[in-house]
Design a protein around this motif. Structure first.
Motif, PDB file in Angstrom:
ATOM      1  N   ALA A   1       0.637  -0.840  -0.459  1.00  0.00           N
ATOM      2  CA  ALA A   1       0.091   0.267   0.234  1.00  0.00           C
ATOM      3  C   ALA A   1       0.931   0.960  -0.038  1.00  0.00           C
ATOM      4  O   ALA A   1       1.922   1.219   0.456  1.00  0.00           O
ATOM      5  CB  ALA A   1      -0.923   0.093   1.618  1.00  0.00           C
ATOM      6  N   GLY A   2       0.484   2.182  -0.702  1.00  0.00           N
ATOM      7  CA  GLY A   2       1.252   3.506  -0.586  1.00  0.00           C
ATOM      8  C   GLY A   2       0.349   4.869  -1.545  1.00  0.00           C
ATOM      9  O   GLY A   2      -0.307   4.128  -2.595  1.00  0.00           O
TER      10      GLY A   2
ATOM     11  N   PRO B   1       0.465 -17.579  -3.235  1.00  0.00           N
ATOM     12  CA  PRO B   1       0.936 -15.850  -3.102  1.00  0.00           C
ATOM     13  C   PRO B   1       0.369 -15.165  -4.069  1.00  0.00           C
ATOM     14  O   PRO B   1       0.121 -15.526  -5.169  1.00  0.00           O
ATOM     15  CB  PRO B   1       2.508 -16.305  -3.528  1.00  0.00           C
ATOM     16  N   THR B   2      -0.147 -13.843  -4.042  1.00  0.00           N
ATOM     17  CA  THR B   2      -0.810 -13.233  -4.809  1.00  0.00           C
ATOM     18  C   THR B   2       0.117 -11.407  -4.097  1.00  0.00           C
ATOM     19  O   THR B   2       0.177 -11.188  -2.790  1.00  0.00           O
ATOM     20  CB  THR B   2      -1.739 -12.562  -4.029  1.00  0.00           C
ATOM     21  N   LEU B   3       1.020 -11.123  -5.404  1.00  0.00           N
ATOM     22  CA  LEU B   3       1.227 -10.369  -4.955  1.00  0.00           C
ATOM     23  C   LEU B   3       0.495  -8.955  -5.280  1.00  0.00           C
ATOM     24  O   LEU B   3      -0.092  -8.833  -6.393  1.00  0.00           O
ATOM     25  CB  LEU B   3       2.229  -9.568  -6.027  1.00  0.00           C
ATOM     26  N   ILE B   4      -0.266  -7.855  -4.143  1.00  0.00           N
ATOM     27  CA  ILE B   4      -1.759  -6.830  -4.209  1.00  0.00           C
ATOM     28  C   ILE B   4      -0.999  -5.804  -3.925  1.00  0.00           C
ATOM     29  O   ILE B   4      -0.418  -5.514  -3.043  1.00  0.00           O
ATOM     30  CB  ILE B   4      -2.606  -7.473  -3.476  1.00  0.00           C
ATOM     31  N   THR B   5      -0.951  -4.569  -4.981  1.00  0.00           N
ATOM     32  CA  THR B   5      -0.850  -3.183  -4.844  1.00  0.00           C
ATOM     33  C   THR B   5      -2.276  -2.538  -4.839  1.00  0.00           C
ATOM     34  O   THR B   5      -3.455  -3.171  -5.179  1.00  0.00           O
ATOM     35  CB  THR B   5       0.039  -2.865  -5.789  1.00  0.00           C
TER      36      THR B   5
ATOM     37  N   GLU C   1       4.279  -1.178   3.565  1.00  0.00           N
ATOM     38  CA  GLU C   1       3.374   0.002   3.927  1.00  0.00           C
ATOM     39  C   GLU C   1       4.671   0.499   2.174  1.00  0.00           C
ATOM     40  O   GLU C   1       5.982   0.668   3.355  1.00  0.00           O
ATOM     41  CB  GLU C   1       3.531   0.777   4.917  1.00  0.00           C
ATOM     42  N   PHE C   2       4.309   1.877   2.280  1.00  0.00           N
ATOM     43  CA  PHE C   2       5.251   2.229   0.930  1.00  0.00           C
ATOM     44  C   PHE C   2       5.215   3.965   1.548  1.00  0.00           C
ATOM     45  O   PHE C   2       4.477   4.755   1.837  1.00  0.00           O
ATOM     46  CB  PHE C   2       4.977   2.280  -0.409  1.00  0.00           C
ATOM     47  N   GLU C   3       6.874   4.396   1.416  1.00  0.00           N
ATOM     48  CA  GLU C   3       6.900   5.638   2.037  1.00  0.00           C
ATOM     49  C   GLU C   3       5.876   7.083   1.594  1.00  0.00           C
ATOM     50  O   GLU C   3       5.343   6.714  -0.489  1.00  0.00           O
ATOM     51  CB  GLU C   3       8.581   6.150   2.083  1.00  0.00           C
ATOM     52  N   LEU C   4       5.973   8.048   2.253  1.00  0.00           N
ATOM     53  CA  LEU C   4       4.231   8.839   1.154  1.00  0.00           C
ATOM     54  C   LEU C   4       5.023   9.941   0.386  1.00  0.00           C
ATOM     55  O   LEU C   4       4.939  10.940   0.402  1.00  0.00           O
ATOM     56  CB  LEU C   4       3.571   9.648   1.832  1.00  0.00           C
ATOM     57  N   VAL C   5       5.693   9.020  -0.755  1.00  0.00           N
ATOM     58  CA  VAL C   5       6.734  10.006  -1.415  1.00  0.00           C
ATOM     59  C   VAL C   5       5.949   9.493  -3.382  1.00  0.00           C
ATOM     60  O   VAL C   5       6.555   8.166  -3.571  1.00  0.00           O
ATOM     61  CB  VAL C   5       8.204  10.613  -1.655  1.00  0.00           C
ATOM     62  N   ASP C   6       5.817   9.942  -4.066  1.00  0.00           N
ATOM     63  CA  ASP C   6       5.577  10.549  -5.154  1.00  0.00           C
ATOM     64  C   ASP C   6       6.864  10.077  -6.381  1.00  0.00           C
ATOM     65  O   ASP C   6       7.508  11.026  -6.157  1.00  0.00           O
ATOM     66  CB  ASP C   6       4.557  10.455  -6.034  1.00  0.00           C
ATOM     67  N   ARG C   7       7.618   8.628  -6.427  1.00  0.00           N
ATOM     68  CA  ARG C   7       8.776   8.809  -7.143  1.00  0.00           C
ATOM     69  C   ARG C   7       9.178   8.878  -8.344  1.00  0.00           C
ATOM     70  O   ARG C   7      10.114   9.191  -8.706  1.00  0.00           O
ATOM     71  CB  ARG C   7       9.757   6.935  -6.975  1.00  0.00           C
ATOM     72  N   ARG C   8       8.089   8.494  -9.251  1.00  0.00           N
ATOM     73  CA  ARG C   8       7.974   9.600 -10.627  1.00  0.00           C
ATOM     74  C   ARG C   8       7.937  10.819 -10.782  1.00  0.00           C
ATOM     75  O   ARG C   8       8.814  11.589 -11.718  1.00  0.00           O
ATOM     76  CB  ARG C   8       6.020   8.748 -11.158  1.00  0.00           C
ATOM     77  N   ARG C   9       7.004  11.246  -9.512  1.00  0.00           N
ATOM     78  CA  ARG C   9       7.223  13.256  -9.628  1.00  0.00           C
ATOM     79  C   ARG C   9       8.904  13.276  -9.380  1.00  0.00           C
ATOM     80  O   ARG C   9       9.514  14.034  -9.638  1.00  0.00           O
ATOM     81  CB  ARG C   9       6.384  13.762  -8.904  1.00  0.00           C
ATOM     82  N   LEU C  10       9.145  12.758  -8.513  1.00  0.00           N
ATOM     83  CA  LEU C  10      11.073  12.824  -7.539  1.00  0.00           C
ATOM     84  C   LEU C  10      11.785  12.680  -9.028  1.00  0.00           C
ATOM     85  O   LEU C  10      13.074  13.454  -8.880  1.00  0.00           O
ATOM     86  CB  LEU C  10      11.413  11.991  -6.851  1.00  0.00           C
ATOM     87  N   GLN C  11      11.696  11.128 -10.054  1.00  0.00           N
ATOM     88  CA  GLN C  11      12.861  11.521 -10.604  1.00  0.00           C
ATOM     89  C   GLN C  11      12.658  12.433 -11.829  1.00  0.00           C
ATOM     90  O   GLN C  11      13.476  12.856 -12.655  1.00  0.00           O
ATOM     91  CB  GLN C  11      12.343   9.838 -11.312  1.00  0.00           C
TER      92      GLN C  11
END
Length: 235
Positions: free
Chosen positions: A99-100, A190-194, A222-232
């Motif tokens: 989740a994130g 096993p299931t990888l859910i986003t 939990e993933f950090e509350l940062v949009d990596r795409r925007r940072l890139q």
């Protein structure tokens, strides 16, 4: 009087190619067509085969999140070989609910986890879909067999289900999600859910039955509350 036979020299004997040509001709086989047959393709590695099936954006994906790497180790440890000397295959294992916010790297980690299993020498039969594409495929129509599609997603040893909760909530969405998750829950696949939603929002979106099974079958990451795409893009 017996006629003495002298051994035939190599110069007198028909060549192997000549004999083969006669055999092929007797059987009605065109030797030129045989000569033109392509060579056997070079066997490719499991990782190369995996990369060919990955979306181009994720062919070099690497799993780096500690909980995702721990999941890889758990699934690898549970892999079993179908026969003596055969490569171990993913057959059962835990699941992850990643989740994130949008762009936090959840999908990248999911594909990286599959690559990590293959790099560890584990055989993986897997499928990946977004929730929106899944529901589109499961809607009854004259062009598709929705029950067969659901069975394929339900039974595959490893499934990536991306963007759960992104589709508009409806009775159909809740029912089909429950059927898929319940089958994978029962068979411990096993299931990888986003998802971009909080667990309380998932409950409102998909209902108690789905979220109850997700709570039991998955470890929440939990993933950090940062949009990596925007940072890139900014970089």
């Amino acid at each position: 009087m017996r006629t003495r036979r002298y051994p035939q020299t190599l110069a007198d004997a028909p060549s192997a190619l000549d004999r083969m040509a006669r055999i092929l001709a007797a059987r009605g086989i065109d030797q030129h067509a045989v000569d033109a047959l392509p060579d056997e393709p070079e066997p490719c590695s499991a990782e190369a085969a995996l990369s060919a099936g990955l979306p181009p954006r994720y062919r070099d994906a690497l799993a780096t999140h500690p909980q995702v790497l721990a999941w890889v180790r758990q699934v690898a440890a549970l892999a079993t070989a179908p026969s003596t000397g055969a490569r171990s295959q993913v057959t059962t294992g835990p699941s992850l609910l990643m989740a994130g916010v949008v762009g936090a790297g959840k999908t990248h980690e999911a594909y990286g986890a599959v690559r990590a299993l293959v790099q560890a020498g584990i055989g993986v039969r897997w499928r990946a879909t977004t929730a929106a594409d899944l529901y589109a495929e499961l809607r009854p129509s004259s062009d598709t067999d929705s029950e067969r599609a659901l069975a394929a997603y339900s039974r595959v040893p490893l499934l990536i289900l991306d963007d759960l909760g992104a589709a508009k909530s409806s009775e159909f969405v809740e029912e089909q999600t429950y059927r898929l998750i319940n089958r994978r829950y029962n068979h411990m696949l096993p299931t990888l859910i986003t998802t971009n939603l909080q667990i309380r929002d998932l409950k409102a979106h998909l209902g108690d039955r789905v979220t109850s099974r997700l709570a039991q079958m998955t470890t929440r990451v939990e993933f950090e509350l940062v949009d990596r795409r925007r940072l890139q893009r900014a970089a």
